[in-house]
Design a protein around this motif. Sequence first.
Motif, mmCIF file in Angstrom:
data_model
loop_
_atom_site.group_PDB
_atom_site.id
_atom_site.type_symbol
_atom_site.label_atom_id
_atom_site.label_comp_id
_atom_site.label_asym_id
_atom_site.label_seq_id
_atom_site.Cartn_x
_atom_site.Cartn_y
_atom_site.Cartn_z
ATOM 1 N N ASN A 1 0.808 -1.227 0.000
ATOM 2 C CA ASN A 1 0.000 0.000 0.000
ATOM 3 C C ASN A 1 0.837 1.272 0.000
ATOM 4 O O ASN A 1 0.375 2.320 -0.420
ATOM 5 N N SER A 2 2.056 1.193 0.490
ATOM 6 C CA SER A 2 2.925 2.368 0.530
ATOM 7 C C SER A 2 4.294 1.988 -0.018
ATOM 8 O O SER A 2 5.008 1.185 0.590
ATOM 9 N N ILE A 3 4.630 2.546 -1.156
ATOM 10 C CA ILE A 3 5.926 2.318 -1.796
ATOM 11 C C ILE A 3 6.481 3.699 -2.138
ATOM 12 O O ILE A 3 6.015 4.348 -3.073
ATOM 13 N N ILE A 4 7.449 4.151 -1.350
ATOM 14 C CA ILE A 4 7.986 5.499 -1.512
ATOM 15 C C ILE A 4 9.257 5.462 -2.352
ATOM 16 O O ILE A 4 10.240 4.824 -1.987
ATOM 17 N N ILE A 5 9.217 6.153 -3.491
ATOM 18 C CA ILE A 5 10.389 6.295 -4.360
ATOM 19 C C ILE A 5 10.526 7.773 -4.692
ATOM 20 O O ILE A 5 9.589 8.383 -5.216
ATOM 21 N N GLY A 6 11.669 8.343 -4.364
ATOM 22 C CA GLY A 6 11.901 9.760 -4.634
ATOM 23 C C GLY A 6 10.909 10.663 -3.941
ATOM 24 O O GLY A 6 10.535 11.700 -4.484
ATOM 25 N N GLY A 7 10.443 10.269 -2.766
ATOM 26 C CA GLY A 7 9.510 11.079 -1.992
ATOM 27 C C GLY A 7 8.061 10.978 -2.440
ATOM 28 O O GLY A 7 7.195 11.637 -1.886
ATOM 29 N N ILE A 8 7.770 10.154 -3.442
ATOM 30 C CA ILE A 8 6.409 9.989 -3.950
ATOM 31 C C ILE A 8 5.921 8.590 -3.596
ATOM 32 O O ILE A 8 6.655 7.611 -3.741
ATOM 33 N N ASP A 9 4.675 8.497 -3.137
ATOM 34 C CA ASP A 9 4.094 7.206 -2.759
ATOM 35 C C ASP A 9 3.411 6.578 -3.969
ATOM 36 O O ASP A 9 2.448 7.110 -4.506
ATOM 37 N N TYR A 10 3.943 5.427 -4.391
ATOM 38 C CA TYR A 10 3.403 4.680 -5.525
ATOM 39 C C TYR A 10 2.687 3.410 -5.062
ATOM 40 O O TYR A 10 2.571 2.455 -5.817
ATOM 41 N N GLY A 11 2.202 3.417 -3.840
ATOM 42 C CA GLY A 11 1.584 2.225 -3.276
ATOM 43 C C GLY A 11 0.387 1.725 -4.069
ATOM 44 O O GLY A 11 -0.310 2.481 -4.745
ATOM 45 N N LEU A 12 0.160 0.421 -3.955
ATOM 46 C CA LEU A 12 -0.944 -0.246 -4.652
ATOM 47 C C LEU A 12 -2.211 -0.155 -3.809
ATOM 48 O O LEU A 12 -2.218 -0.541 -2.640
ATOM 49 N N ASP A 13 -3.288 0.328 -4.400
ATOM 50 C CA ASP A 13 -4.583 0.412 -3.729
ATOM 51 C C ASP A 13 -5.360 -0.873 -4.019
ATOM 52 O O ASP A 13 -5.819 -1.090 -5.139
ATOM 53 N N THR A 14 -5.494 -1.713 -3.006
ATOM 54 C CA THR A 14 -6.220 -2.973 -3.168
ATOM 55 C C THR A 14 -7.576 -2.935 -2.476
ATOM 56 O O THR A 14 -8.220 -3.969 -2.326
ATOM 57 N N SER A 15 -8.034 -1.766 -2.115
ATOM 58 C CA SER A 15 -9.285 -1.658 -1.354
ATOM 59 C C SER A 15 -10.492 -2.180 -2.135
ATOM 60 O O SER A 15 -11.455 -2.654 -1.539
#
Length: 125
Positions: free
Chosen positions: A31-45
């Motif tokens: 859900n939270s994947i931070i790369i270069g200060g941006i969150d690219y997390g996967l929304d599985t809701s």
Amino acid sequence: MADLTLAQRFGTNVAFDATTKALTINLADLNSIIIGGIDYGLDTSAMSDANKDTYASRILWALLMRNQAVQPETNNDSTVGVYITNQAKRNTIRNNVSQIGFQLLATAYKNDPEGVNLDPDAIGS
């Protein structure tokens, strides 16, 4: 640094059953994947049993991005076995449809048994 652990690569809630050899990942760890200060997390809701197959590619991409996020910043640690490199994006045409392809390159490493010099006795063997 040693190679990334199972928890670093797959999430802190990863489980391994030594008897069945089953590896279980918790999608909430993506859900939270931070790369270069941006969150690219996967929304599985909205993921359900009915639409789970539409998430397969998203999950794979999220795992690659997770690995990219937790690996060393520079690829100079010979103990890290797989390193993910962002190869940027490319314009492409697929089935007459203009698309943009985002590329992550996964490179696996092993020690070179020859080193930088080749023993002449090893030629042809």
